[in-house]
Design an enzyme around this catalytic site. Structure first.
Site, PDB file in Angstrom:
ATOM      1  N   GLU A   1      10.253   0.751  10.324  1.00 44.20           N
ATOM      2  CA  GLU A   1      11.282   1.774  10.102  1.00 44.20           C
ATOM      3  C   GLU A   1      10.570   3.096  10.301  1.00 44.20           C
ATOM      4  O   GLU A   1       9.750   3.495   9.478  1.00 44.20           O
ATOM      5  CB  GLU A   1      11.874   1.611   8.704  1.00 44.20           C
ATOM      6  CG  GLU A   1      13.228   2.274   8.553  1.00 44.20           C
ATOM      7  CD  GLU A   1      13.098   3.679   8.014  1.00 44.20           C
ATOM      8  OE1 GLU A   1      12.927   4.594   8.845  1.00 44.20           O
ATOM      9  OE2 GLU A   1      13.156   3.848   6.804  1.00 44.20           O
TER      10      GLU A   1
ATOM     11  N   GLU B   1      10.405  15.136  15.591  1.00 45.38           N
ATOM     12  CA  GLU B   1      10.745  15.063  14.181  1.00 45.38           C
ATOM     13  C   GLU B   1       9.907  16.078  13.411  1.00 45.38           C
ATOM     14  O   GLU B   1       8.683  16.025  13.436  1.00 45.38           O
ATOM     15  CB  GLU B   1      10.463  13.646  13.661  1.00 45.38           C
ATOM     16  CG  GLU B   1      10.896  13.441  12.236  1.00 45.38           C
ATOM     17  CD  GLU B   1      10.679  12.011  11.755  1.00 45.38           C
ATOM     18  OE1 GLU B   1       9.640  11.423  12.099  1.00 45.38           O
ATOM     19  OE2 GLU B   1      11.557  11.493  11.050  1.00 45.38           O
TER      20      GLU B   1
ATOM     21  N   GLY C   1       7.247   4.574   8.186  1.00 44.80           N
ATOM     22  CA  GLY C   1       6.405   5.755   8.371  1.00 44.80           C
ATOM     23  C   GLY C   1       6.615   6.337   9.749  1.00 44.80           C
ATOM     24  O   GLY C   1       7.690   6.191  10.343  1.00 44.80           O
ATOM     25  N   SER C   2       5.564   6.970  10.258  1.00 45.98           N
ATOM     26  CA  SER C   2       5.726   7.704  11.508  1.00 45.98           C
ATOM     27  C   SER C   2       5.758   6.762  12.702  1.00 45.98           C
ATOM     28  O   SER C   2       5.226   5.650  12.668  1.00 45.98           O
ATOM     29  CB  SER C   2       4.580   8.707  11.676  1.00 45.98           C
ATOM     30  OG  SER C   2       3.382   8.006  11.981  1.00 45.98           O
ATOM     31  N   THR C   3       6.392   7.224  13.778  1.00 40.02           N
ATOM     32  CA  THR C   3       6.480   6.429  15.001  1.00 40.02           C
ATOM     33  C   THR C   3       5.101   6.202  15.600  1.00 40.02           C
ATOM     34  O   THR C   3       4.801   5.111  16.106  1.00 40.02           O
ATOM     35  CB  THR C   3       7.426   7.122  15.996  1.00 40.02           C
ATOM     36  OG1 THR C   3       8.751   7.084  15.438  1.00 40.02           O
ATOM     37  CG2 THR C   3       7.445   6.427  17.341  1.00 40.02           C
TER      38      THR C   3
ATOM     39  N   CYS D   1      13.534  10.328   6.960  1.00 39.60           N
ATOM     40  CA  CYS D   1      13.488   9.860   8.352  1.00 39.60           C
ATOM     41  C   CYS D   1      14.869   9.891   8.998  1.00 39.60           C
ATOM     42  O   CYS D   1      14.993  10.082  10.195  1.00 39.60           O
ATOM     43  CB  CYS D   1      12.890   8.463   8.420  1.00 39.60           C
ATOM     44  SG  CYS D   1      13.510   7.381   7.147  1.00 39.60           S
TER      45      CYS D   1
ATOM     46  N   LYS E   1       0.839  -1.201   0.000  1.00 40.79           N
ATOM     47  CA  LYS E   1       0.000   0.000   0.000  1.00 40.79           C
ATOM     48  C   LYS E   1       0.871   1.247   0.000  1.00 40.79           C
ATOM     49  O   LYS E   1       1.563   1.535   0.976  1.00 40.79           O
ATOM     50  CB  LYS E   1      -0.912   0.049   1.231  1.00 40.79           C
ATOM     51  CG  LYS E   1      -1.906   1.215   1.114  1.00 40.79           C
ATOM     52  CD  LYS E   1      -2.567   1.603   2.408  1.00 40.79           C
ATOM     53  CE  LYS E   1      -1.785   2.609   3.221  1.00 40.79           C
ATOM     54  NZ  LYS E   1      -1.715   3.957   2.633  1.00 40.79           N
TER      55      LYS E   1
END
Lengths: 503, 312
Positions: free
Chosen positions: A282, A413, A260-262, A316, A208
């Site tokens: 990741e 971030e 993607g995001s944490t 990232c 996706k």
């Protein structure tokens, strides 16, 4: 806030009596040099790629993908519902059992090589679409994203028939169906990072792409179709968070790989807890780029610039915290300002553009919010004084000085072209500050002493440590995080481990 | 007999620069930077402007054992008027010749504005006693040279006798009188960017008006990499003093495309004030015709045959 301007010739800078300003003016300007998108075909509407067929979504819903540099709609893209995701997983399972897992590695390798070569043949078109859909400068999509993606397929094609050598004589079996969810910052490259090792190891894939940048993943589906992979080996389902959640929750998935995001990564980890699903994440980063006084300073400036302004800082592993040895703070700031004065923000399709568009309105809002918090908390903001196009989403290259280690801009971030600069006095202090973060994806060390680089690399809690360089990637080099930057490695022999069961 | 542990010449002016501590240079990053800058796309109006600018920055050069009066006179005509059919083109900055041809060139160029540069100091090796080298310089200036292109003592540079290198440059500057001094580092013999940087800092501190990469007699001659290292030395000197030192890549710049790449590196390293013949020169001979060919192509839309351009 102070503007970074083009300077005035021969005029001493305020506060530094013995120094003089460089002048980056209009003596010899570059004419526009846009890459022409005329020969690129973007369809008005894209369906889902399931079981080797282009399939209308059962939801009957479509969403727009826009060019963030112009806010113009590029195409309509199908929104996959849970039922569509189910169809894709079933197709992948069938392909796994019927074709892909049974196929000898050397045969799988031929398909993967074929994809790599097809990417090279279509490199120009892919680069242009990547830039139009995501806003990144054409020089980056042309010279980095697309060639590196091809390199990942080439590299993993080579592993497909050599897996038994990768694990010291132990047999490696594929896991089954991999559900892969990728971000919008390197849409095509992340698809390659995810798909290539999965296929090499004998898994099938449901991928996706991010909802703001689905187009190049769909072009990759076209390439995979043209390469005549068995139907269902690679399935592409487009959509937003709900589509991703359906994929994560699907019981037929053996492995989830997410970049993607944490915040989303944590949700996924909760969702797969207690299931058979393997997981690699990741996630975010807040990398320290550490410059010692004995560094080659002019080259460190380049590393600082590429560390934070590459891909508008939507990286990232970006070097978003600059730690300067106090004795070189002033000279680095001065040189950084002069270097930034030469940066060119604008049309991402122009071959001379250094800073393209911010990927989406939502991301621009987040950057603005964090920058405002930096100003509010008392850091000093320096932004490039440049013309911002009327349409589209843009943010000028920016850095903060006088920032505290506790400020949000030093901890969170930002994922934009915004650098936070702090100082240190000793190597130990640099290590302590660099590690003082919940993240641990990457770090950079600038010094002329090789021994110092190796010492720092052993002490920094980061998945990648770059020495006298930054943001360098190679398919043979494993990449991944410590702490809340995730777990698992991608690339290299280590990356294969995420897609096999070792007996 | 005891041997001195460290090499030492007579007390030098270099010893009055206690902070002579040039920064390290990272080779990989330098080459990556110039490779990136070389990708700038220079089209249409900016291409034409850049090519015209590069003509005005050219030191049209002939430095051969077989040089004759006839050859030098031809080159002078070419420098004043590079293309007969186009009187809008600028003249070259200078003619660069051996001292024996300075008078002839000076007479031929007259009031054209094109300068005469002469190599001196036992060019190209520099391996002669200092007195002979200084005499070489004085005579070239006497003959009418506006600019002197000297060579540094690479042997002294590589053996660590920086004082000797410095003193020779300073003495040469003195011998130049009103003439401008370009200091040739011969980067192709220096072996690393670190030494190039060190030699650049010495040449600037000792009084060079320009620093120049090469004699053209040693390969590699000018590269974008050494040029960037030298421009960084010039930039640091400007930051510290406000004084602008000139730069001259020489040898190896043969195509219009290369010339534009050099201009991009200058523009984005030092900025606008250096985009002038007063502060940037190309030492070249073959370059001019390629630039003319590209300009004609931009003007007419067609490539002309190389025979359409005079080979002087």
């Amino acid at each position: 806030m102070s503007d970074i301007t083009k300077g005035a010739p021969g005029v001493p800078q305020a506060g530094t009596p013995a120094s003089f300003a460089l002048d980056f003016g209009k003596a010899w300007e570059y004419a526009p040099a846009p890459e022409s998108p005329d020969h690129v075909k973007i369809a008005p509407k894209y369906e889902l790629f399931i079981g080797g067929k282009w399939t209308a979504p059962q939801s009957k819903k479509y969403f727009d993908t826009v060019n963030p540099a112009t806010e113009q709609k590029l195409a309509e893209v199908a929104e996959a519902s849970a039922a569509d995701v189910d169809a894709a997983v079933v197709a992948a399972r069938t392909a796994f059992e019927k074709y892909w897992a049974k196929m000898p590695g050397k045969e799988r390798a031929k398909y993967i090589f074929r994809i790599a070569r097809a990417i090279q043949e279509k490199a120009r078109e892919l680069a242009i679409v990547e830039t139009m859909d995501g806003g990144k400068p054409i020089k980056e999509s042309r010279d980095f994203d697309i060639p590196t993606a091809a390199a990942h397929f080439f590299y993993h094609a080579g592993w497909a028939d050599k897996l038994e050598y990768a694990f010291h004589g132990r047999k490696a079996r594929p896991l089954g169906v991999a559900g892969q969810i990728i971000p919008w910052n390197f849409p095509f490259l992340m698809a390659a990072w995810k798909i290539a090792p999965a296929l090499a190891c004998g898994n099938t894939v449901v991928l996706k792409p991010a909802e703001t940048t689905p187009l190049t993943a769909l072009l990759l589906a076209q390439i995979i179709e043209e390469c005549e992979l068995p139907p269902g080996v690679v399935n592409i389902v487009t959509g937003a968070g709900a589509t991703g959640a359906a994929l994560v929750d699907h019981p037929g998935i053996d492995k989830i790989a997410f970049t993607g995001s944490t915040a989303v990564g944590k949700r996924i980890q909760r969702a797969v807890a207690g299931t058979k699903k393997r997981l690699t994440l990741e996630l975010g980063g807040k990398a320290a780029n550490i410059v010692f006084a004995d560094a080659p300073i002019d080259q460190a400036i380049e590393g600082i610039v590429s560390g934070i302004f590459f891909n508008q800082g939507h990286v990232c592993c970006a070097g978003s915290r600059l730690l300067l040895e106090e004795s070189v703070h002033d000279v680095v700031i001065r040189k950084l300002k002069d270097r930034m004065a030469t940066m060119r923000l604008g049309d991402p399709l122009d071959k001379n553009t250094d800073i393209g568009a911010i990927n989406s309105k939502a991301q621009l809002e987040r950057i603005k919010e964090l920058v405002a918090s930096g100003e509010l908390e008392g850091a000093e903001r320096h932004s490039l004084a440049c013309t911002i196009p009327e349409k589209g989403y843009w943010f000028p290259p920016t850095f903060f000085t006088n920032a505290g280690q506790a400020f949000r801009i030093a901890r969170e971030e930002i994922f934009g072209p915004v650098l936070t600069i702090m100082t240190f006095r000793t190597p130990d202090e640099a290590i302590e500050k660099a590690n003082n973060t919940m993240y641990g994806l990457s770090a950079g060390v600038w010094t002329d002493k090789g021994s110092k680089i190796f010492h720092m690399a052993t002490q920094l809690k980061a998945g990648v440590v770059w020495g006298d360089t930054f943001n360098k990637f190679d398919p043979s080099s494993p990449f991944g995080g410590f702490k809340e930057s995730g777990f698992g490695r991608e690339g290299g022999r280590q990356g294969l481990g995420a897609y096999v069961e070792v007996e | 007999m005891t041997t001195a542990l460290f090499k030492r010449s007579a007390p030098t002016r270099a010893s009055r620069f206690p902070l002579f501590n040039p920064p390290p240079v990272d080779q990989v990053a330098i080459e990556e930077r110039v490779a990136n800058l070389a990708k700038r796309s220079i089209k249409k109006a900016s291409k034409v402007a850049g090519l015209k600018l590069s003509i005005s920055m050219m030191d049209l050069t002939t430095l051969e054992g077989k040089d004759t009066e006839g050859k030098v006179l031809q080159l002078c005509r070419k420098a004043v008027r590079p293309l007969d059919s186009d009187s809008d083109l600028p003249s070259c900055a200078a003619i660069c010749v051996y001292p024996n041809f300075v008078r002839i060139a000076k007479d031929a160029l007259g009031a054209s504005g094109v300068k005469v540069a002469s190599v001196a100091t036992a060019f190209p090796s520099g391996q002669s006693p200092l007195e002979i080298k200084l005499d070489d310089v004085r005579r070239a200036v006497e003959f009418g040279a506006d600019e002197i292109d000297m060579v540094i003592d690479r042997g002294a540079m590589l053996s660590g006798d920086y004082g000797k290198v410095f003193d020779e440059i300073a003495a040469t500057k003195e011998a130049c009188g009103p003439a401008h001094l370009k200091v040739i580092l011969e980067t192709g013999e220096l072996g690393s960017y670190d030494v190039v940087r060190k030699a650049s800092d010495l040449a600037i501190a000792a009084g060079g008006d320009f620093i120049k990469t090469s004699t053209g007699k040693v390969q590699p001659a000018a590269t974008l990499g050494v040029t960037l290292v030298m421009l960084e030395a010039i930039r640091d000197h400007f930051y510290a003093t406000g004084t602008r030192i000139g730069m001259k890549p020489a040898g190896g710049v043969r195509t219009a495309k290369q010339a534009l790449q050099y201009l991009v590196v200058v523009k984005e390293t030092l900025g606008d004030p250096w985009l002038t013949p007063d502060l940037f020169r190309f030492g070249a001979s073959a370059l001019l015709n390629d630039v003319l060919m590209q300009l004609e192509k931009e003007r007419t839309g067609l490539y002309q045959a190389s025979e359409d351009f005079s080979k002087d």
